[in-house]
Design a protein around this motif. Structure first.
Motif, PDB file in Angstrom:
ATOM      1  N   ALA A 241     -68.702   1.436  32.138  1.00 60.69           N
ATOM      2  CA  ALA A 241     -68.265   0.899  30.905  1.00 60.69           C
ATOM      3  C   ALA A 241     -67.182   1.931  30.224  1.00 60.69           C
ATOM      4  O   ALA A 241     -67.405   2.934  30.017  1.00 60.69           O
ATOM      5  CB  ALA A 241     -69.406   0.592  30.055  1.00 60.69           C
ATOM      6  N   ALA A 242     -66.305   1.139  29.503  1.00 61.28           N
ATOM      7  CA  ALA A 242     -65.079   1.902  28.889  1.00 61.28           C
ATOM      8  C   ALA A 242     -65.607   2.157  27.545  1.00 61.28           C
ATOM      9  O   ALA A 242     -66.653   1.487  27.034  1.00 61.28           O
ATOM     10  CB  ALA A 242     -63.877   1.072  29.075  1.00 61.28           C
TER      11      ALA A 242
ATOM     12  N   PRO B  89     -73.339   9.662  21.519  1.00 60.28           N
ATOM     13  CA  PRO B  89     -72.187   9.388  22.394  1.00 60.28           C
ATOM     14  C   PRO B  89     -72.385   8.168  22.820  1.00 60.28           C
ATOM     15  O   PRO B  89     -71.261   7.285  23.066  1.00 60.28           O
ATOM     16  CB  PRO B  89     -72.514  10.333  23.385  1.00 60.28           C
ATOM     17  CG  PRO B  89     -73.257  11.476  22.898  1.00 60.28           C
ATOM     18  CD  PRO B  89     -74.357  10.952  22.181  1.00 60.28           C
ATOM     19  N   ASP B  90     -73.498   7.667  23.319  1.00 59.37           N
ATOM     20  CA  ASP B  90     -73.515   6.033  23.670  1.00 59.37           C
ATOM     21  C   ASP B  90     -73.443   4.969  22.857  1.00 59.37           C
ATOM     22  O   ASP B  90     -72.969   3.964  23.267  1.00 59.37           O
ATOM     23  CB  ASP B  90     -74.819   5.986  24.883  1.00 59.37           C
ATOM     24  CG  ASP B  90     -75.950   6.162  23.770  1.00 59.37           C
ATOM     25  OD1 ASP B  90     -75.936   6.414  22.572  1.00 59.37           O
ATOM     26  OD2 ASP B  90     -77.122   5.934  24.165  1.00 59.37           O
ATOM     27  N   ARG B  91     -73.260   5.415  21.609  1.00 60.39           N
ATOM     28  CA  ARG B  91     -73.113   4.267  20.561  1.00 60.39           C
ATOM     29  C   ARG B  91     -71.576   3.864  20.745  1.00 60.39           C
ATOM     30  O   ARG B  91     -71.301   2.701  20.411  1.00 60.39           O
ATOM     31  CB  ARG B  91     -73.428   4.680  19.209  1.00 60.39           C
ATOM     32  CG  ARG B  91     -72.987   3.877  18.032  1.00 60.39           C
ATOM     33  CD  ARG B  91     -73.206   4.634  16.859  1.00 60.39           C
ATOM     34  NE  ARG B  91     -74.753   4.524  16.481  1.00 60.39           N
ATOM     35  CZ  ARG B  91     -75.178   3.390  15.754  1.00 60.39           C
ATOM     36  NH1 ARG B  91     -74.686   2.377  15.272  1.00 60.39           N
ATOM     37  NH2 ARG B  91     -76.395   3.628  15.478  1.00 60.39           N
ATOM     38  N   TYR B  92     -70.650   5.004  21.036  1.00 58.24           N
ATOM     39  CA  TYR B  92     -69.302   4.780  20.943  1.00 58.24           C
ATOM     40  C   TYR B  92     -68.697   4.513  22.363  1.00 58.24           C
ATOM     41  O   TYR B  92     -67.672   4.134  22.443  1.00 58.24           O
ATOM     42  CB  TYR B  92     -68.694   5.785  20.143  1.00 58.24           C
ATOM     43  CG  TYR B  92     -69.313   6.089  18.769  1.00 58.24           C
ATOM     44  CD1 TYR B  92     -69.193   5.275  17.776  1.00 58.24           C
ATOM     45  CD2 TYR B  92     -70.220   7.123  18.463  1.00 58.24           C
ATOM     46  CE1 TYR B  92     -69.575   5.307  16.462  1.00 58.24           C
ATOM     47  CE2 TYR B  92     -70.705   7.184  17.341  1.00 58.24           C
ATOM     48  CZ  TYR B  92     -70.420   6.510  16.178  1.00 58.24           C
ATOM     49  OH  TYR B  92     -71.044   6.588  15.083  1.00 58.24           O
ATOM     50  N   HIS B  93     -69.503   5.104  23.472  1.00 57.72           N
ATOM     51  CA  HIS B  93     -68.989   5.158  24.756  1.00 57.72           C
ATOM     52  C   HIS B  93     -70.074   4.648  25.536  1.00 57.72           C
ATOM     53  O   HIS B  93     -70.672   5.370  26.111  1.00 57.72           O
ATOM     54  CB  HIS B  93     -68.337   6.302  25.099  1.00 57.72           C
ATOM     55  CG  HIS B  93     -67.643   6.162  26.522  1.00 57.72           C
ATOM     56  ND1 HIS B  93     -66.964   7.146  26.937  1.00 57.72           N
ATOM     57  CD2 HIS B  93     -67.649   5.178  27.257  1.00 57.72           C
ATOM     58  CE1 HIS B  93     -66.280   6.865  28.194  1.00 57.72           C
ATOM     59  NE2 HIS B  93     -66.856   5.706  28.445  1.00 57.72           N
ATOM     60  N   PRO B  94     -70.546   3.231  25.709  1.00 58.68           N
ATOM     61  CA  PRO B  94     -71.764   3.028  26.315  1.00 58.68           C
ATOM     62  C   PRO B  94     -72.081   3.688  27.743  1.00 58.68           C
ATOM     63  O   PRO B  94     -73.017   3.822  28.258  1.00 58.68           O
ATOM     64  CB  PRO B  94     -71.622   1.391  26.549  1.00 58.68           C
ATOM     65  CG  PRO B  94     -70.694   1.089  25.250  1.00 58.68           C
ATOM     66  CD  PRO B  94     -69.857   2.261  25.350  1.00 58.68           C
TER      67      PRO B  94
ATOM     68  N   LEU C 257     -65.649  13.078  15.740  1.00 57.11           N
ATOM     69  CA  LEU C 257     -66.305  13.853  16.540  1.00 57.11           C
ATOM     70  C   LEU C 257     -67.816  14.162  16.075  1.00 57.11           C
ATOM     71  O   LEU C 257     -68.666  14.033  16.914  1.00 57.11           O
ATOM     72  CB  LEU C 257     -65.552  14.964  16.691  1.00 57.11           C
ATOM     73  CG  LEU C 257     -65.912  15.798  17.726  1.00 57.11           C
ATOM     74  CD1 LEU C 257     -65.987  15.253  18.996  1.00 57.11           C
ATOM     75  CD2 LEU C 257     -65.008  17.082  17.816  1.00 57.11           C
ATOM     76  N   THR C 258     -68.042  14.348  14.903  1.00 55.28           N
ATOM     77  CA  THR C 258     -69.686  14.718  14.735  1.00 55.28           C
ATOM     78  C   THR C 258     -70.485  13.459  14.994  1.00 55.28           C
ATOM     79  O   THR C 258     -71.337  13.748  15.554  1.00 55.28           O
ATOM     80  CB  THR C 258     -69.693  15.015  13.060  1.00 55.28           C
ATOM     81  OG1 THR C 258     -68.610  16.259  12.820  1.00 55.28           O
ATOM     82  CG2 THR C 258     -71.089  15.328  12.783  1.00 55.28           C
ATOM     83  N   PHE C 259     -70.042  12.349  14.623  1.00 59.31           N
ATOM     84  CA  PHE C 259     -70.963  11.285  14.958  1.00 59.31           C
ATOM     85  C   PHE C 259     -70.969  10.916  16.334  1.00 59.31           C
ATOM     86  O   PHE C 259     -71.981  10.368  17.144  1.00 59.31           O
ATOM     87  CB  PHE C 259     -70.603  10.138  14.112  1.00 59.31           C
ATOM     88  CG  PHE C 259     -70.996   9.912  12.750  1.00 59.31           C
ATOM     89  CD1 PHE C 259     -72.305   9.164  12.445  1.00 59.31           C
ATOM     90  CD2 PHE C 259     -70.565  10.756  11.641  1.00 59.31           C
ATOM     91  CE1 PHE C 259     -72.701   9.206  11.111  1.00 59.31           C
ATOM     92  CE2 PHE C 259     -71.121  10.622  10.522  1.00 59.31           C
ATOM     93  CZ  PHE C 259     -72.017   9.949  10.067  1.00 59.31           C
TER      94      PHE C 259
ATOM     95  N   ARG D 111     -80.646  13.122  26.387  1.00 60.91           N
ATOM     96  CA  ARG D 111     -81.197  11.992  26.689  1.00 60.91           C
ATOM     97  C   ARG D 111     -80.057  10.824  27.079  1.00 60.91           C
ATOM     98  O   ARG D 111     -79.077  11.025  26.717  1.00 60.91           O
ATOM     99  CB  ARG D 111     -81.694  11.484  25.179  1.00 60.91           C
ATOM    100  CG  ARG D 111     -82.054  10.065  24.785  1.00 60.91           C
ATOM    101  CD  ARG D 111     -82.641   9.885  23.501  1.00 60.91           C
ATOM    102  NE  ARG D 111     -81.910   9.924  22.570  1.00 60.91           N
ATOM    103  CZ  ARG D 111     -82.019  10.924  21.555  1.00 60.91           C
ATOM    104  NH1 ARG D 111     -83.270  11.653  21.507  1.00 60.91           N
ATOM    105  NH2 ARG D 111     -81.274  11.058  20.451  1.00 60.91           N
ATOM    106  N   PHE D 112     -80.581   9.975  27.988  1.00 66.67           N
ATOM    107  CA  PHE D 112     -79.388   9.077  28.423  1.00 66.67           C
ATOM    108  C   PHE D 112     -79.711   7.511  28.006  1.00 66.67           C
ATOM    109  O   PHE D 112     -80.980   7.227  27.864  1.00 66.67           O
ATOM    110  CB  PHE D 112     -79.486   9.127  30.041  1.00 66.67           C
ATOM    111  CG  PHE D 112     -78.999  10.361  30.713  1.00 66.67           C
ATOM    112  CD1 PHE D 112     -77.609  10.540  30.873  1.00 66.67           C
ATOM    113  CD2 PHE D 112     -79.931  11.373  31.106  1.00 66.67           C
ATOM    114  CE1 PHE D 112     -76.951  11.705  31.300  1.00 66.67           C
ATOM    115  CE2 PHE D 112     -79.475  12.599  31.425  1.00 66.67           C
ATOM    116  CZ  PHE D 112     -78.035  12.698  31.618  1.00 66.67           C
ATOM    117  N   HIS D 113     -78.880   6.838  28.108  1.00 64.99           N
ATOM    118  CA  HIS D 113     -79.107   5.634  27.594  1.00 64.99           C
ATOM    119  C   HIS D 113     -79.880   4.710  28.832  1.00 64.99           C
ATOM    120  O   HIS D 113     -79.541   4.814  29.830  1.00 64.99           O
ATOM    121  CB  HIS D 113     -77.682   4.685  27.243  1.00 64.99           C
ATOM    122  CG  HIS D 113     -77.717   3.346  26.766  1.00 64.99           C
ATOM    123  ND1 HIS D 113     -78.296   2.288  27.280  1.00 64.99           N
ATOM    124  CD2 HIS D 113     -77.690   3.068  25.550  1.00 64.99           C
ATOM    125  CE1 HIS D 113     -78.306   1.409  26.552  1.00 64.99           C
ATOM    126  NE2 HIS D 113     -77.815   1.519  25.398  1.00 64.99           N
TER     127      HIS D 113
END
Length: 825
Positions: free
Chosen positions: A78-79, A241-246, A234-236, A454-456
């Motif tokens: 996923a992009a 990370p998976d919120r913005y890059h699934p 960058l902080t968020f 932790r992974f999605h």
């Protein structure tokens, strides 16, 4: 066509296709090719099959976003989501990246979508797309504080670069990314294998089969983070990370908001040398046509991979050839620079050959084994960066020294490096394995600084099943007593007694442990580990875990206690399992009970006592100092400040020594006083008004350099404030019940540095005469060697709570000088 003939056709086609690519002058070959970690580390050295490499590239490059395939293994990565991207990324970077992705971010797996355009057209389209994406704004999620995780207002602006640098090099970032060459790291205990490798040359390593273990491997490249991200963005991203890059291969390292801010500040600061000026002051706007940018997202098929603002690709992917049809085409398309679609990847011959081979055999992907699926997913997520499985992967030799156990206790590699995944499906119960992968309160190794990320759930939902199916339960190599029914009381008691033969020397039980023990808590082991694996492991630990420090208590099938359960090792191991199935309901092992019954109050009789512990006010790096005079204090080595003082009894060490998850240590005495937040010193430059002068606080935080003890056992804490070296010594004075604190300041020869000295702070600070000041809590500071006339009571410049006041002295340090303050309350 017969199956054999069809196979010959495919192999012949694959070879011809590969040759065509290899001889094509317009083939995209670059020194900065698309970077896929498993390919660079393993495939280029023939450690994995070429078909596996091709399948991996197909997913990581997102080929099946456009060229559909029924093969489950070839589902595309996923992009990144572009919703809200206008607040996360700098528009100028987005423009440059769209125009020249492989130049702006070497190693990116995003294709160049504008290959058919000339330079001016590229610039115009990239400007339009960047302008459109700059309009995509979405508020960042609210981060709520909890009892254990405070959240400071606008926490992303309060990042500390030194702390961020330390996090980057300890929690796991450098398992994938490049370490900072300027970061100081102390050596760690070397394993016997590493010692051997250090002494061998390349030929000897190859002969002994150690070439792979010795070989360095390239790091996952960063883009220019200072140019790319806003500090808040960058902080968020680091928080979730998976919120913005699934589909991101960057995992969630379970950072607190404060840690994410520290890490973001360090990463942006470390990339500023690539940019002119501060990243936050960059022009974050582009002048272009937003409507044209929206249309270009459709025209150039950006929406085949990305999602933004509810837009969908108007031309379905099914209009393009399916993946298995591509093997019948001429050598052209996305892998070819001059193709009609203008889409190209930065690939070399090796990568193209692997993709061609995988495409030529694409229907075989429908019959892949579970082992194939498992290895494919482990390579996708780069699990091999940290973990070894079947001799593949693990923390590289050049990176091991960065990872330490908490307190630097020597537990070997088991105490500082991630555990192997070999046989993990046999060992770990599915439910627990799922918790580990999704980060659901499954951290059982508090002695390790590196973190299990932790992974999605979408990325690891199949991993548990595949590990179990591939590793599977195996036939138990020994006969054990049946404990499927409720065990008899005597069996459980025998298991408890057997814990004393060695288990308590390395493991805790329900949070209780012997002095110095920091190993895995055995409570809950029956929920984590399969019974059959436990039985086999105790019988012969080294057969299931190479180079383990777990001793064999049943060597050669014999027990160390021949009286219990008839001296039968199988029955004894079964009894140990029966006891561990529900430790909290059973009595603790005898030796542990005896240890707990002792008194651990620390009483400083003739010289000070130092205890490194956790305390509410002094944090997780507290150094508590107990004095024979009955006046004690705690120093916070992380924030570099005196934090608390009290009178009477000192501390009870039982929690620190025996209870790994004990609450913070509490002073046993009375008359506690908390010292103001922040260090008493700050290096100064021109810029901020204090009284009649104008100065600015240096951004450098005090750096703790340890402590030394004199002949009487009194500690002197050592730290630096900018270029100023500080020796900080506090002595208890029994006669007037005060703490006499002395600082010795020095600077490099032939230099002069200005410093702000703030010995007292509070909501309200008053000058009470005789060079004394007092705050609202009753803490008094008697100043020696400086006149109160020279002091200014104002807020700042040293960070403190809002509306707090501080007593300020401005001092020019040209040669070693001494300051003294007596504190009383």
């Amino acid at each position: 066509m017969s199956r054999m003939a069809d196979l010959r056709f495919r192999v012949g086609f694959a070879i011809a296709f590969a040759v065509a690519f290899a001889t094509s002058d317009s083939m995209c070959i670059s020194d900065e090719v698309a970077f896929v970690p498993a390919l660079e580390r393993f495939a280029r050295h023939n450690q994995v099959d070429s078909f596996d490499v091709g399948r991996l590239l197909i997913t990581e490059l997102g080929c099946t976003h456009c060229h559909l395939s029924d093969a489950e293994m070839l589902a595309p990565k996923a992009a990144p989501s572009l919703s809200g991207v206008g607040l996360r990324l700098n528009a100028s970077w987005v423009r440059d990246y769209v125009a020249r992705p492989h130049d702006v971010h070497p190693g990116t797996t995003m294709p160049d979508m504008l290959g058919e355009l000339n330079a001016q057209q590229r610039e115009n389209i990239a400007n339009d797309i960047a302008a459109f994406l700059a309009t995509q704004r979405q508020d960042f999620p609210e981060i709520k504080a909890s009892g254990t995780t405070p959240v400071v207002f606008e926490f992303w602006k309060r990042g500390r670069i030194p702390e961020g640098q330390s996090l980057y090099h300890t929690v796991g970032c450098i398992a994938c990314h490049e370490p900072d060459a300027n970061f100081r790291v102390s050596g760690s205990p070397r394993s016997s294998i590493d010692e051997i490798i250090d002494q061998l040359d390349d030929d000897e390593l190859e002969d002994l089969g150690l070439a792979d273990a010795a070989r360095p491997y390239p790091s996952v490249p960063h883009s220019n983070l200072a140019a790319k991200y806003t500090l808040q963005g960058l902080t968020f991203f680091l928080l979730e990370p998976d919120r913005y890059h699934p589909g991101s291969r960057m995992p969630n390292l379970k950072l607190t908001p404060e840690e994410a801010a520290d890490l973001a500040s360090y990463l942006i600061d470390s990339h500023k040398d690539r940019e002119k000026g501060d990243a936050e002051s960059r022009n974050n706007s582009v002048s272009a046509d937003v409507a044209s940018g929206r249309q270009a997202m459709q025209q150039f098929r950006c929406l085949a991979c990305h999602r933004v603002g509810g837009l969908r690709l108007e031309h379905a992917a099914s209009e393009l050839p399916r993946l298995d049809q591509l093997r019948h085409d001429e050598p052209a398309g996305c892998l070819h620079v001059g193709n009609a679609e203008g889409v190209s990847y930065s690939l070399d011959d090796f990568q193209c050959d692997a993709i061609v081979s995988a495409i030529a055999s694409t229907d075989t992907n429908l019959d892949m084994t579970r082992a194939d699926h498992l290895q494919h997913r482990l390579m996708q997520l780069n699990c091999f960066a940290c973990h070894v499985r079947d001799e593949l992967g693990g923390i590289g030799r050049g990176r091991k020294d960065f990872f330490h156990s908490v307190g630097d206790i020597d537990l070997g590699d088991e105490g500082r490096l991630p555990p192997p995944l070999t046989g993990a499906g046999r060992k770990i119960k599915p439910g627990w394995l799922t918790k580990v992968l999704t980060g659901n309160k499954a951290d059982i190794r508090p002695h390790m600084r590196i973190r299990m990320p932790r992974f999605h759930s979408d990325l690891v939902s199949d991993l548990t099943q595949w590990l179990v199916e591939v590793d599977g339960p195996r036939e138990l190599p020994l006969t054990v007593a049946d404990d499927s029914k409720p065990a008899k009381r005597e069996v459980i008691e025998a298991g408890r007694e057997l814990m004393d033969i060695g288990c308590i020397q390395c493991h805790s039980f329900d949070g209780f442990a012997m002095p110095g023990v920091v190993g895995v808590d055995l409570v809950g082991i029956a929920d984590r580990v399969n019974r059959d694996w436990f039985m086999a492991f105790l019988r012969d630990p080294a057969s299931l875990k190479q180079r383990t420090r777990m001793p064999n208590f049943f060597a050669a099938g014999k027990t160390q206690n021949s009286e219990l359960l008839g001296g039968n090792p199988d029955r004894q191991i079964a009894a140990m399992w029966a006891y561990l199935q529900d430790v909290p309901k059973h009595s603790l092992p005898q030796k542990l009970q005896e240890s707990r019954s002792q008194s651990y109050e620390l009483v400083p009789d003739d010289r000070p006592i130092l205890l490194r512990t956790f305390m509410d006010t002094a944090g997780t790096h507290a150094i508590a100092v107990g004095n024979p005079q009955g006046i004690h204090y705690a120093f916070d080595a992380e924030q570099v400040r005196l934090s608390t003082a009290w009178r009477g009894k000192f501390l009870d060490a039982q929690g620190t020594w025996f209870v790994r998850f004990a609450p913070p240590a509490v002073p046993l005495g009375s008359q506690l006083i908390d010292f103001p937040i922040g260090n008493v010193f700050a290096a100064m430059d021109d810029g901020v008004e204090i009284g009649h002068d104008v100065f600015a606080v240096s951004a450098q935080q005090p750096r703790f350099d340890g402590y030394r003890l004199d002949a009487d056992g009194i500690p002197t804490f050592l730290y630096r404030v900018g270029e100023i070296s500080v020796e900080d010594r506090t002595v208890a004075a029994k006669d007037d019940a005060s703490l006499q604190r002395t600082w010795r300041l020095s600077v490099p020869k032939h230099t002069s540095r200005r410093i702000a000295f703030s010995p007292l702070a509070g909501v309200n600070v008053e000058d009470i005469g005789d060079d004394r000041f007092v705050n609202e809590a009753g803490l008094q500071a008697k100043i020696h060697g400086l006149s109160a006339v020279d002091a200014t009571i104002t807020s700042g410049p040293i960070p403190a709570a809002d509306d707090h006041q501080r007593v300020h002295f401005l001092i020019q340090v040209t040669s070693p000088m001494t300051l003294r303050v007596d504190y009383s309350w």
